[in-house]
Design a protein around this motif. Structure first.
Motif, PDB file in Angstrom:
ATOM      1  N   ASP A 174       0.811  -1.214   0.000  1.00 15.89           N
ATOM      2  CA  ASP A 174       0.000   0.000   0.000  1.00 15.89           C
ATOM      3  C   ASP A 174       0.846   1.266   0.000  1.00 15.89           C
ATOM      4  N   ARG A 175       2.168   1.098  -0.132  1.00 16.11           N
ATOM      5  CA  ARG A 175       3.109   2.220  -0.218  1.00 16.11           C
ATOM      6  C   ARG A 175       4.415   1.651  -0.753  1.00 16.11           C
ATOM      7  N   SER A 176       5.356   2.516  -1.040  1.00 13.86           N
ATOM      8  CA  SER A 176       6.664   2.045  -1.487  1.00 13.86           C
ATOM      9  C   SER A 176       7.441   1.483  -0.312  1.00 13.86           C
ATOM     10  N   GLN A 177       8.056   0.326  -0.528  1.00 10.55           N
ATOM     11  CA  GLN A 177       8.834  -0.342   0.511  1.00 10.55           C
ATOM     12  C   GLN A 177      10.026  -1.030  -0.134  1.00 10.55           C
ATOM     13  N   GLY A 178      10.980  -1.434   0.677  1.00  7.43           N
ATOM     14  CA  GLY A 178      12.109  -2.203   0.198  1.00  7.43           C
ATOM     15  C   GLY A 178      11.939  -3.659   0.525  1.00  7.43           C
ATOM     16  N   GLY A 179      12.516  -4.519  -0.296  1.00  4.95           N
ATOM     17  CA  GLY A 179      12.398  -5.940  -0.011  1.00  4.95           C
ATOM     18  C   GLY A 179      13.309  -6.776  -0.881  1.00  4.95           C
ATOM     19  N   GLY A 180      13.309  -8.066  -0.606  1.00 10.57           N
ATOM     20  CA  GLY A 180      14.157  -8.978  -1.361  1.00 10.57           C
ATOM     21  C   GLY A 180      13.709 -10.412  -1.168  1.00 10.57           C
ATOM     22  N   SER A 181      14.389 -11.293  -1.873  1.00 14.06           N
ATOM     23  CA  SER A 181      14.174 -12.725  -1.705  1.00 14.06           C
ATOM     24  C   SER A 181      15.518 -13.314  -1.285  1.00 14.06           C
ATOM     25  N   ILE A 182      15.743 -13.377   0.016  1.00 16.14           N
ATOM     26  CA  ILE A 182      17.043 -13.782   0.550  1.00 16.14           C
ATOM     27  C   ILE A 182      17.190 -15.293   0.514  1.00 16.14           C
TER      28      ILE A 182
END
Length: 964
Positions: free
Chosen positions: A759-767
């Protein structure tokens, strides 16, 4: 009039003229296209063939808020924080340009220039127009601000660019139209931004920051200038953009800074003086120029002569630059082959084009950005999550406000509830796109100021919305806006025994939306616009407030009204004690099984965890986690709690700790599972900053690959510990694998695709394989030494112990072949969510006419592949319309095909009289657009996508036939 979208992911826009029905006032519409622009040759100094031509570009970089607010920067206030006054910069530069016709200057941020321009006399305005017409003052980029590229949504970027470019177009005409995009400071660069710039007509793009490993490789290979192929769906060269990396970020070469803020010695050219230094200056400059030429491809190089808020005393700069040019060029009589000249980015680009070379091709983006081995600028993807959410919902509200301004006509601006406008919110939203605004990398008092400006814009739009809804519905009842529904606060619904709920849908297709209202009753009756009863439920919320839950249906570009009446007072009965057996919450699509260990046994588990932030006390690096940089002190997240207290009603509530909780909800027939998380105040009693994540672990065999959107549009493939354009030496296994997630991310294998819509910009990854993690909140105790000068430790009057943030993730689980058909419309609904307003008691007609409880501004629903991006009043008789094909090539078997739209039969209350096609940013007629052609080297198109997308048809725009 028929429009056909021939290509996937194309954006079409028009200016329309419209005729009113008897009930509505006449308007005119504008039709626009995501496309290209004309190259006009600026006034450039002659270069010398066979010599190394050094293009000196005098410039200033004026942040639209960072350490000081926008107002403080413009006026030069609070110089105890930072010495900077933009109005004095423009005063001084214009004065100095008039003293020497050879001098040049570029200006970028229209938000500041617009304010300065309004304060000038007619004589000064005419003088500036002459400088612009002669090419001595050139505008580059030209948006209201220099937007961030990681945390902005493409619709808001288009709006802010349109606002700035329109002012320049209206004020200076063709000579004021920027030809070069200029993003010298943003912290990484998005492919979708390059695509938009190409479709706005820019011929080139220059920036200053890229990963240090990428830069080193490009310097050796002389690939610091390239052709960026910024879309895998658009037929080249529609989204191709020549892109150049500046040699010193955006600063002058070392030793050649002559601003009042600099310490470099001036050119002392009196030979009778003991400290005469011309020979030394010339020798050092020639050495730098020759060194720079070794890592670029042509006999033309560019040098940025300026930096943050420089040129407040422009005489210092220009006096020394005049001397530098004179003395270096004098060396040509002694055999020197270096020629120095005042220049601009467009003049430099023109010379590169004349070289008629082939250029390396790039197909991915420039994320993540690191400036050294342990310094990844990936923390700002999540920094200030509350501001990021406020910006996102403000964008949704602005689109609604602009639509209702058109649908309501003049009465929307001056109606029964007073004078309203959309301009205030337009400007506030445009400023919020700045790369130190929505990015979360500003000082706290500046973040507060951005939020204040947005709130002020909301207030102006609320009057406009009330006027329009009153006119359309025929009801004079005052509108009530409950802006704190996310924390279950709405005084009207909590106290009134009878009220109406009006749901306006800004999308061009109908939506079904769950409404949750704080109430104090046990039972309510609800009826829709046709008087039909609507199922509802009163439940206890996570907070000690009851909530009335029901589903609403809203027509495309229209509203529906629901009547709510109290049947029984008092709170609902508390839930019965939780049995020890696992519980299931399910609908026709999902089965959500919860055990006492809070794991979901259906394909994945949801874990809320945290990283402890590095404090710099580390043998490898002293870098701390801060507003910009993410650097955990271990590679393994800490589980906040191995077990969670759980309650199950029609939803599952999980308390992982007193400061971390989550509600899991399923709605009837919904294809999405809703995770509503609440985080804060993040404890810091152990003197450790913390970064809280939501991790989704599944049985999907993702093989180290996941996917993220680019500014909410096209999707890019990401691979763990991998960069498509160079051999990565990974030094931060967590932060170095984080990417911006603007609206959605997913993992998949041959059978399943798990998509998370944010619902907003966020950071993330697939570790880990089969896992997605998304950072929710950050609270840090150290500054990361990137200029902001304070830790990211947010508090407020309401939350003095630390900021509490609430948000939603929507999870979609589908076969990969059909996943886009679910997650694209789902993401769209979150970005452009319905606007809910209330009226107390009965709806009373303002005339003898009946109250209209349902309305749609469209005659028919648009095809699923077509998104109505913009409906906005352009001038008194003209409206700007943008339509876009929103599916990538081969993304959807059904929806990636070309689509035909009948423009004459689009609106229910407006008759189209005429249409004119324009470029994406609406600052040039489409039939006048030409762009520079660039030749790409064969075999150099690096991309992170292993299965290339096939173009199904020539990339298109929406074609329009003659009016019938």
């Amino acid at each position: 009039m028929i429009g056909k979208i021939h290509k996937q992911m194309s954006h079409d826009s028009w200016l329309f003229s419209k005729m009113a029905t008897p009930e509505y006032t006449p308007f005119v519409f504008l039709l626009l296209l995501f496309q290209s622009s004309v190259w006009g040759v600026p006034s450039c100094h002659a270069t010398k063939p066979g010599m190394l031509n050094v293009h000196l570009v005098p410039h200033t970089h004026d942040d639209v808020g960072w350490l000081k607010t926008v107002d403080q920067y413009f006026y030069g206030d609070r110089n105890d924080i930072q010495h900077a006054g933009v109005q004095y910069i423009l005063d001084s530069v214009v004065d100095q340009l008039l003293k020497n016709p050879d001098r040049r200057f570029i200006y970028v941020e229209t938000a500041f220039f617009y304010r300065w321009w309004k304060q000038q006399t007619d004589d000064m305005q005419n003088t500036v127009k002459q400088l612009v017409n002669e090419g001595r003052l050139e505008f580059v980029n030209g948006g209201w601000c220099m937007s961030d590229e990681a945390t902005t949504h493409y619709s808001a970027v288009i709006d802010q660019m349109t606002m700035g470019l329109r002012f320049l177009n209206d004020t200076f005409g063709h000579c004021g139209r920027p030809r070069v995009a200029w993003h010298i400071d943003p912290f990484g660069h998005a492919r979708e931004h390059a695509s938009m710039f190409a479709q706005m007509g820019y011929d080139g793009f220059f920036f200053g920051r890229l990963d240090y490993q990428d830069r080193n490789r490009r310097m050796v290979a002389r690939e610091q200038e390239m052709l960026w192929r910024a879309s895998e769906s658009l037929t080249p060269p529609m989204a191709d953009l020549f892109t150049g990396i500046l040699p010193n970020g955006y600063n002058p070469p070392e030793g050649f800074c002559w601003d009042q803020s600099c310490d470099d010695p001036p050119i002392r050219d009196d030979p009778d003086l003991e400290d005469y230094n011309v020979d030394d200056v010339v020798t050092r400059f020639l050495h730098i120029a020759h060194g720079q030429a070794l890592v670029y491809k042509t006999n033309h190089i560019i040098m940025t002569m300026g930096s943050d808020f420089q040129y407040e005393n422009a005489n210092l700069w220009y006096k020394n630059l005049d001397k530098l040019i004179r003395y270096v060029n004098q060396m040509q009589s002694n055999g020197s082959e270096v020629n120095v000249l005042y220049s601009t980015p467009s003049c430099y680009l023109q010379e590169l084009h004349r070289a008629n070379l082939t250029w390396p091709l790039k197909g991915d983006d420039f994320f993540p950005y690191a400036d050294s081995a342990h310094d990844f600028w990936t923390g700002y993807f999540t920094s200030r999550p509350a501001l990021k959410r406020y910006e996102r919902i403000s964008n949704s509200y602005l689109q609604t406000c602009k639509q209702l301004e058109v649908l309501g006509g003049p009465i929307s601006r001056k109606g029964p509830f007073g004078a309203g406008d959309s301009e205030t919110l337009k400007k506030a939203m445009a400023v919020a796109q700045h790369h130190d605004a929505v990015s979360g990398t500003e000082k706290q008092h500046v973040a507060n100021d951005y939020a204040r400006k947005l709130a002020n814009g909301w207030a102006h739009c609320q009057v406009l919305v009330s006027n329009t809804l009153s006119s359309l519905s025929g009801s004079s009842a005052p509108r009530v806006y409950c802006e704190h529904l996310n924390i279950s606060v709405c005084p009207l619904t909590e106290t009134s025994k009878k009220f109406s709920v009006n749901v306006y849908n800004p999308l061009a297709r109908p939506v079904s939306w769950p409404v949750r209202l704080p109430v104090n009753g046990t039972a309510y009756s609800i009826s829709d616009a046709k008087g039909k009863a609507v199922d509802s439920q009163v439940v206890l919320s996570v907070v000690p407030v009851s909530q009335l839950l029901f589903q609403v249906q809203a027509p495309p570009l229209g509203y529906s009204t629901y009547s709510v009446s109290l049947l029984q007072n008092g709170p609902p009965s508390p839930p019965s004690p939780l049995p020890r057996a696992p519980k299931a919450v399910q609908n026709k699509v999902w089965v959500f099984i919860v055990t006492l260990r809070d794991f979901l046994s259906y394909l994945f588990c949801v874990c809320l965890s945290r990283y402890n932030a590095s404090d710099g006390n580390n043998s490898e690096s002293i870098q701390m986690s801060g507003a910009y940089i993410f650097r955990p002190n271990t590679s393994t997240p800490f589980i906040i709690s191995k077990t969670a207290k759980i309650e199950t009603l029609q939803e599952v509530r999980q308390w992982f700790s007193p400061w971390v909780s989550q509600v899991v909800r399923l709605y009837t027939d919904s294809r999405a599972l809703e995770l509503e998380w609440t985080v804060g105040p993040v404890p810091i009693g152990d003197d450790l900053g913390k970064e809280v994540i939501s991790r989704l672990d599944s049985s999907i065999n993702s093989s180290g690959v996941f996917y993220t959107d680019s500014n909410g549009r096209e999707v890019l493939q990401r691979r763990k510990d991998y960069r498509p354009t160079w051999n990565l030496r990974q030094s931060e296994p967590i932060a170095g694998n984080y990417y911006p997630i603007n609206s959605r991310a997913y993992i998949k294998d041959d059978k399943d695709q798990l998509t998370v819509v944010t619902d907003r910009s966020q950071g993330g990854g697939s570790i880990q394989d089969g896992s997605l993690e998304i950072m929710l909140h950050r609270r840090l105790l150290y500054d990361d030494v990137r200029g902001v000068g304070e830790p990211l430790n947010e508090t407020s009057d309401i939350y003095p112990e630390g900021l509490v943030v609430r948000g939603r993730h929507l999870l979609s689980l589908s076969p990969p072949a059909t996943a886009a058909d679910t997650h694209r419309p789902l993401a769209q609904e979150v970005v452009l969510q319905p606007l809910i307003t209330f009226t107390d008691g009965e709806l009373h007609p303002s005339t003898r006419l009946e109250v209209r409880e349902r309305f749609s501004g469209l005659q028919a629903v648009l095809p699923p592949a077509v998104h109505l991006l913009t409906v906005s009043q352009w001038d008194q008789d003209t409206v700007l319309l943008r339509l876009e094909h929103q599916y990538q090539a081969s993304e959807s078997k059904e929806h990636s095909q070309p689509v035909t739209v009948n423009l004459q039969k689009l609106f229910s209350t407006l008759d189209v009289l005429g249409v004119s096609e324009m470029n994406l940013s609406a600052n040039q007629w489409k039939d006048e657009m030409t762009r520079l052609d660039w030749k790409a080297e064969s075999g150099t198109h690096h991309t992170g996508v292993t299965n290339q997308l096939c173009l199904l048809s020539p990339l298109g725009r929406m074609k329009t036939a003659d009016l019938l």
